[in-house]
Design a protein around this motif. Structure first.
Motif: not given
Lengths: 614, 346
Positions: A232, A235-238, A374, A378, A412, A414-416
């Motif tokens: 997961l 996935v949310f880290a892109g 998780f 990220i 998250p 913070e933006p990537i």
């Protein structure tokens, strides 16, 4: 009838009225491949749903079917979810191990067993509950070929009755486990649970001390395996490119990841994937693809275990020297070599910190819980891309393949962060760039991605000697400048990696340091040391290498500092020796466990107590 | 100011001069076959009018693997790890599906240390041009046999090879490459036509170029020398590559010429030399290679081509834009997605 014998037998310890509530461990001993996993998960979930803190540990062999396996569920009203060494409640289903399993129990433990095994003849200081599983399974499961699997659900009912687990919670847990699509199978299994329950209610007289009572300590929490949590995080880290080679205990990272990606990362308009998952031919290829994809600008990762890390050594050195991001998850198992592939260890710390030939240093993150699996995934991608270097995330089999009670994961905030990447517009403005020049003082140069439509975008990436402009060079000064900049870059990471968790006790002269899953044993051990020996301790849990300044501060303010390692050679301590001052090193003591099981508090407490001279 | 008229420099269809396609100065030996291959690449990319920055170059380790620094200086290049360029290229080309990959490897890099990655690259049909600069020896370590050395071929030291060679083209045909060719670094015209066909091809092109090592394997007794190739090289056909933009009608004598339509409308024209050869027939290609080996010939030309098989990126069902540069909105699912998963885990 055998049950009369149970209640009347003079060899049984007498019934006691001093109950032990919500503080015990249940061990189920079965045969691998007999479908006991479902029965065990239902039991664990039902306790969880009753609000009781639980943990589950699956001790399984490297085998598909036939070898012994043990599943341990711990219920702890105090919230301890590390392994508990002592078994309080045994379910003995495996004839091969039953006698030995019974011999190992502490006096007063309870044993549910398959009646023909006649375990009540082995010892006289235990509470025995014989159950005729074969006789009970027939009526609830007319189909003979399913009986082997359904049989295990019967002990769920027996245990529920003996411990007082709410049958409605058992039912909810069971139907959740099977899901709406397998309602028929769920019904079959539920009938088996009921049969077990009814049998116990009618025939067994409870004489042991253990029981459960509803609490409210699990509200809002989730149950998840560490490997799924890592998935997961990706996935949310892109993540966009995943390449892997199957290896226990990391395979389920990618299997879970693939499932989540298919669900959440298919473009709705086109039906096409915003990701690629590639099963490579070996770990050399999986890390090669990650390096290639990251070089081209993708967020790329792989997951592996010790033997895979060994194979990735050469590419890791290339990633370090040519400065290409990569995220590598290591779900550690017992080495060296094939070792004990289904047992847990933290034994790759030292070799990975300096993986590959020449002078190299690699950042390692140490998640200790599903939440950290998780969030640290990220962080790992952001660090890898910002610092343009391979970043390792070190889980272990205990965290990765066991079910954990966990807080829900935070979205998250913070933006990537894609790091220092120049676009064609940037190049127009700048008129060009030097790939390996330290423009900002943190040792990190600017890069361009292949395919950038600009005549000045290209540079040549190589694992051979190079100068600031990425040109081939064997010059002494170019080589040394480059290596010094890389060392400086590593220093710059210290302020960017996750800082340790620190709990200072102002009265304490003794400190304890650990990383990853060792925390559960250590946190419980601190209470034991305080309650049983009057020893106050401070505590620091590392979350990353390179170490941050908090480590030295912590060591300096204590007289003795125990470093807890899950390996023979004290690898975490050895890594500290490489970085710390001699007066700090002099304060370090080593606590080591390397038997392949999840670390337990008793082991830590006993070792520290002994070294403290208690 | 001088009034002398300077002839305008020749530019290609996208307005670039050939200088835009050149690379750094070679550091390989004078006369090395690899330098000819680099020159052909410069010419072909220039003549085809490919944007140099749309190309990504890859290599492993060895003399051949140094050469990506010597062509297309405006393209990103990655000189990686010995025998492992296929994985690096696969990762990069999946990350950015718009890149045109060119990998330059050697016989040691491909057939010895790298055979594992080579065969799996074949299975995946990753779209790229994979060139093996094949001289039968390790040059950088001074002349040991590689796995493509022929039985009976002799090193300068007199050591004779007694192990059978791996035929990379045979492997490539068998395991899934969709354009397979063999050529000779000394055959400028044929190599140009093959390279141009490979540039137009949407799939994996494997080109095994016999590229003599003038220092360690160009002597009497070598089967990878200039003189051996001149004597034993046997072109299957005369090749012409006709780009899509050129609609030239040519009189074709029946039975003398075969045409293969490439992706995007380009055509490959094969003129019969001696025998009629159908490069779309896999079995035929395998038989021809086996027969040539038996007779001691080195067949050159386009051995096999298949324009129908989907490439790896198509199989992965990727979005049209490069994965590498997808915005956050496309790669990080919304908060509701995480909430939903958390609910399911309660």
């Amino acid at each position: 009838m055998s049950t009369i014998e149970v209640s009347a037998a003079s060899s049984q310890p007498t019934r006691t009225d001093s109950h032990v509530t919500n503080d015990f461990s249940i061990q189920v001993a079965t045969v691998n491949g007999s479908g006991s996993q479902t029965a065990n998960t239902v039991l664990m979930r039902a306790l969880f749903q009753m609000g009781i803190p639980v943990s589950g540990k699956n001790l399984f062999p490297s085998n598909i079917a036939g070898l012994p396996t043990w599943f341990t569920i711990r219920a702890s009203k105090h919230g301890y979810i590390g392994r508990k060494k002592e078994i309080d409640f045994l379910v003995a289903m495996n004839p091969e191990t039953a006698q030995e399993d019974v011999r190992k129990l502490e006096p007063g433990a309870a044993v549910v067993y398959d009646e023909p095994l006649k375990l009540n003849t082995v010892r006289s200081d235990l509470h025995f509950y014989p159950v005729p599983f074969d006789r009970l399974v027939g009526p609830v499961c007319p189909e003979a070929r399913l009986r082997k699997l359904v049989r295990n659900m019967i002990y769920d009912g027996v245990v529920a009755q003996l411990l007082g687990i709410d049958m409605e919670e058992m039912r909810t847990a069971l139907y959740k486990q099977f899901g709406p699509r397998k309602a028929k199978a769920a019904e079959l299994n539920w009938n088996a649970v009921k049969a077990g329950y009814d049998f116990a209610a009618a025939n067994l007289v409870k004489t042991d001390r253990y029981r459960v009572e509803r609490m409210n300590a699990t509200a809002g929490k989730i149950i998840i395996e560490g490997n799924a949590a890592i998935a997961l995080g990706c996935v949310f880290a892109g993540v966009t490119v995943v390449s892997w080679y199957p290896i226990t205990p990391s395979s389920s990272v990618i299997e879970a990841l693939t499932t989540y990606l298919r669900r959440f990362r298919i473009d709705k308009e086109t039906g096409k994937a915003t990701f690629a998952v590639i099963q490579a031919e070996d770990e050399l290829a999986s890390i090669g693809m990650v390096i290639g994809a990251s070089w081209a600008g993708a967020r790329a990762m792989t997951a592996t275990s010790g033997p895979g890390i060994s194979l990735m050594a050469e590419f890791t050195g290339l990633g370090y020297y040519a400065e290409v991001p990569a995220v590598i998850v290591n779900v550690q198992r017992v080495g060296p070599s094939t070792g004990l592939p289904t047992r847990t260890m933290q034994g790759d710390i030292l070799s990975t910190a300096v993986l590959s030939h020449g002078d190299t240093k690699h950042p390692i993150l140490f998640p200790s819980s599903p939440v950290e699996c998780f969030t640290m995934m990220i962080s790992a991608f952001d660090l890898a891309e910002y610092f343009q270097t391979p970043v390792f995330v070190f889980s272990d089999l205990d965290l990765g393949m066991n079910n954990w009670m966990s807080d829900p994961f935070p979205y998250p905030t913070e933006p990537i962060n894609r790091g220092k990447v120049l676009t064609a517009e940037d190049l127009d403005r700048l008129g060009g760039f030097a790939r390996y020049k330290d423009v900002d003082g943190d040792g990190v140069g600017y890069r361009t991605l292949p395919g950038t439509r600009h005549p000045k975008a290209a540079y040549f990436t190589r694992g051979s000697g190079h100068n600031e402009n990425a040109g081939y060079s064997e010059r002494e000064d170019d080589y040394m400048n480059n290596m010094d900049r890389l060392a400086h870059k590593f220093e710059a990471m210290r302020s960017r990696v996750p800082a340790p968790y620190v709990d200072i006790d102002q009265r304490a002269h003794v400190g304890i340091i650990c990383a990853g899953t060792s925390r559960y044993a250590v946190e419980e051990s601190r209470d034991q040391l305080r309650d049983e020996y009057g020893l106050q301790t401070s505590y620091l849990r590392l979350k990353a290498y390179p170490f941050t300044p908090q480590l030295s501060e912590f060591i300096r303010r204590h007289e003795r500092v125990y470093v807890v390692d899950q390996n023979r050679d004290g690898q975490l301590l050895q890594l500290m020796r490489l970085e710390l001052d001699p007066d700090e090193i002099a304060k370090l003591r080593s606590v080591r466990y390397y038997g392949g099981l999840p670390l337990d508090a008793r082991t830590v407490t006993a070792e520290i107590a002994a070294q403290e001279g208690f | 100011m001088s009034t002398t008229a300077v002839p305008p420099k020749k530019t290609n269809r996208i307005g670039l001069e050939i200088a835009a396609y050149k690379g750094g100065k070679t550091t390989l030996c004078a006369g090395c076959g690899h330098n000819s291959v680099s020159e052909r690449l410069v010419e072909c990319f220039f003549e085809m009018g490919i944007e140099p920055w749309s190309v990504a170059k890859f290599s492993g380790i060895g003399c051949s693997s140094k050469s990506p620094a010597y062509f297309l200086g405006m393209a990103h290049g990655f000189n990686s790890v010995h025998g492992r360029a296929p994985s690096v290229a696969t990762g990069a080309l999946v990350a950015n599906r718009n890149l045109l990959g060119v990998t330059v490897s050697g016989d040691g890099d491909t057939a010895s240390i790298g055979i594992g990655q080579f065969v799996h690259m074949l299975r995946r049909n990753v779209r790229q041009i994979y060139i093996i600069e094949n001289n039968g020896v390790y040059g950088l370590t001074k002349g040991q046999f590689s796995a493509t050395a022929d039985i009976g071929s002799k090193l300068k030291t007199g050591v004779v090879n007694d192990l059978p060679p791996i035929d990379c083209c045979l492997q490539a045909i068998h395991l899934g490459a969709t354009l397979v060719a063999r050529s000779f670094s000394g055959d400028k015209r044929q190599l140009q036509a093959i390279l141009k066909a490979a540039i137009a091809h949407r799939g994996l092109s494997v080109i095994d170029v016999i590229s003599p090592c003038v220092t360690f394997n160009d002597h009497e007794g070598s089967t990878k020398s200039y003189s051996y190739m001149k004597e034993h090289g046997e072109p299957l056909h005369e090749l012409d590559f006709i780009p899509a933009c050129e609609d030239i009608a040519v009189e074709i004598a029946e039975g003398e010429i075969r045409e293969v339509e490439m992706h995007g409308g380009a055509r490959l024209r094969l003129k019969k030399v001696g025998r009629d050869y159908d490069p779309t027939d896999k079995l035929n290609a395998v038989r021809a290679l086996a027969e040539a080996e038996k007779e001691g010939h080195v067949l050159t030309g386009i051995l096999y081509v298949d324009t129908s098989r989907p490439d790896f990126v198509e199989l992965l069902n990727l979005v049209d834009e490069p994965l590498a540069t997808l915005p956050e909105s496309k790669v990080r699912p919304p908060r509701e997605a995480l909430d939903q998963i958390m609910d399911e885990l309660r």
